[in-house]
Design a protein around this motif. Structure first.
Motif, mmCIF file in Angstrom:
data_model
loop_
_atom_site.group_PDB
_atom_site.id
_atom_site.type_symbol
_atom_site.label_atom_id
_atom_site.label_comp_id
_atom_site.label_asym_id
_atom_site.label_seq_id
_atom_site.Cartn_x
_atom_site.Cartn_y
_atom_site.Cartn_z
ATOM 1 N N LEU A 112 36.283 1.474 77.764
ATOM 2 C CA LEU A 112 36.086 2.253 76.537
ATOM 3 C C LEU A 112 37.379 2.503 75.774
ATOM 4 O O LEU A 112 37.347 2.965 74.640
ATOM 5 C CB LEU A 112 35.425 3.596 76.872
ATOM 6 C CG LEU A 112 34.001 3.510 77.423
ATOM 7 C CD1 LEU A 112 33.482 4.880 77.790
ATOM 8 C CD2 LEU A 112 33.075 2.849 76.417
ATOM 9 N N GLY A 113 38.532 2.245 76.355
ATOM 10 C CA GLY A 113 39.787 2.501 75.671
ATOM 11 C C GLY A 113 40.978 2.219 76.559
ATOM 12 O O GLY A 113 40.929 1.369 77.451
ATOM 13 N N ILE A 114 42.031 2.982 76.335
ATOM 14 C CA ILE A 114 43.297 2.746 77.015
ATOM 15 C C ILE A 114 43.235 3.091 78.494
ATOM 16 O O ILE A 114 44.067 2.622 79.285
ATOM 17 C CB ILE A 114 44.418 3.563 76.325
ATOM 18 C CG1 ILE A 114 45.801 3.061 76.746
ATOM 19 C CG2 ILE A 114 44.248 5.040 76.631
ATOM 20 C CD1 ILE A 114 46.093 1.662 76.279
ATOM 21 N N ASP A 115 42.247 3.879 78.917
ATOM 22 C CA ASP A 115 42.182 4.310 80.310
ATOM 23 C C ASP A 115 41.953 3.133 81.256
ATOM 24 O O ASP A 115 42.465 3.120 82.373
ATOM 25 C CB ASP A 115 41.080 5.352 80.490
ATOM 26 C CG ASP A 115 41.352 6.603 79.675
ATOM 27 O OD1 ASP A 115 42.457 7.147 79.811
ATOM 28 O OD2 ASP A 115 40.483 7.009 78.899
ATOM 29 N N GLY A 116 41.175 2.144 80.835
ATOM 30 C CA GLY A 116 40.979 0.966 81.659
ATOM 31 C C GLY A 116 42.262 0.178 81.835
ATOM 32 O O GLY A 116 42.538 -0.368 82.917
#
Length: 408
Positions: A194-198
């Motif tokens: 979903l964003g930078i967390d992955g």
């Protein structure tokens, strides 16, 4: 002359798989009970708080009671069935290690892409400066929403092969092979893209994979020195992407300590500090950013006491996202050879709600913990012992992720 005694070896060996199956069914039942309790707790939080709701729980089942059939709803079940079918074949045990890594990576891309591809190019106010720069660079480089989604998925899914590399190093190839379907079909895949967390999760996986490989007994001299420096540098990069990544330093420390590599501890620490110092020279002070984020979180809690719901919701949501394998993994934690990989994420999970990371979407920043909380599910103290692939556990977690996708 005594009569020949009956051998019970075959009977015991025949009972062992049945006992493992019963144990895993019990773990699935426990995990389902915890999932129901989590959903109930989240329902109460939604009704009694104005800071917990669809904006912070976008995966919430049946928000609008409408069903829109997408390609992912077809691809996800087919991918799960294919992974379980391949893992159940005897040929999977004879597959070369490099082939296993490549196929695991490709299957993870398919699974993650099928579950969710709606990458949010915006970052929260509590995100690190490095995370904001990274997502801005990706947006400018890809040039489109589809390109951004493909890039984020491709980078995030590196977490699976990197985790397998670390598990192989500390627990042996048998445990790593058995864990591969559980990692590929982890329910957390619906959130990692979903964003930078992955991307931060992939960076954390690179830290432990590098640290595990370079601390092996066969690695000596300059290779061990520069390998430890590389692991420390990767830790610094991961910390610049996510404040929570700093907890992986505990796992790296325990890994080097367990393998009696004191010099590598010092070298890795120097590598981490060098990266953070270099970032500070460009105006990106990680310690100041952490303090500011923590103070902002305290202010948010003071202004909105409903944020205290996350003290209970955060660990519960992570347990749900890990799938049933977390029950067996936590039960084996003390006796497993993979405990150094788990200790940092476990500590992070226990105090995650107090970290102040991303209060607008609190659960996303801790998706990096999920792969490491299940690594003991197939690892024990005996590296040569055969391990039965937990297909039932992997299938149950995959079914739960698909159900959430269909109903969300």
């Amino acid at each position: 002359m005594t009569a020949p005694q009956t051998s019970f070896t075959d009977r015991v060996d025949a009972l062992a798989p049945a006992r493992r199956r019963q144990g895993r069914m019990r773990d699935i039942a426990i995990w389902l009970s915890l999932s129901v309790a989590t959903l109930t707790l989240a329902s109460v939080a939604v009704e009694t708080s104005d800071v917990v709701g669809p904006s912070t729980l976008p995966w919430w089942p049946a928000q609008n009671l409408s069903l829109h059939v997408t390609a992912g709803m077809v691809v996800a079940p087919l991918t799960a069935a294919a992974v379980l079918a391949v893992a159940s074949r005897p040929a999977a045990a004879r597959m070369s290690w490099n082939t296993l890594l490549v196929l695991s990576y490709l299957a993870s891309i398919t699974w993650s892409g099928a579950l969710h591809t709606n990458v949010d190019p915006t970052t929260m106010s509590t995100a690190t400066t490095g995370a904001r720069h990274a997502i801005a660079l990706l947006v400018s480089y890809t040039g489109s929403q589809a390109g951004l989604a493909i890039t984020v998925i491709a980078i995030s899914c590196l977490t699976v092969p990197l985790t397998l590399v670390a598990v192989k190093s500390v627990a042996g190839p048998v445990a790593a092979r058995a864990l591969s379907p559980v990692l590929i079909l982890g329910p957390w895949a619906a959130w990692t893209t979903l964003g930078i967390d992955g991307i931060a999760a992939a960076a954390c996986a690179a830290v432990l994979a590098c640290g595990a490989v370079v601390s092996e007994r066969r690695v000596k001299g300059s290779d061990a020195f520069w390998g430890a420096a590389a692991s420390g540098g990767l830790l610094g990069i991961a910390a610049l992407l996510s404040y929570g990544a700093a907890w992986f330093a505990v796992s790296l420390l325990c890994l080097y300590f367990a393998r009696r590599r004191p010099m590598q501890i010092l070298v890795a620490a120097a590598g981490t500090l060098a990266v953070l110092a270099l970032a500070a020279t460009f105006g990106n002070s990680w310690p100041y950013g952490l303090v500011d984020t923590y103070n902002a979180a305290i202010g948010e809690i003071a202004a909105h006491p409903g944020q205290l719901w996350w003290l209970a919701l955060m660990p519960a949501l992570v347990v749900v996202a890990c799938g049933p394998a977390i029950i067996e993994s936590l039960r084996r934690f003390g006796a497993s050879s993979a405990w150094p990989l788990m200790i940092g994420p476990l500590l992070a999970l226990m105090i995650a709600p107090l970290s102040g990371s991303n209060p607008e979407q609190p659960e996303y920043g801790w998706i990096a913990l999920c792969p490491w909380l299940i690594v003991a599910a197939t690892a024990d103290g005996d590296r040569k012992r055969s391990v039965r692939v937990p297909l039932v556990t992997a299938g149950a977690g995959a079914c739960a992720a698909i159900v959430l996708m269909y109903s969300g």
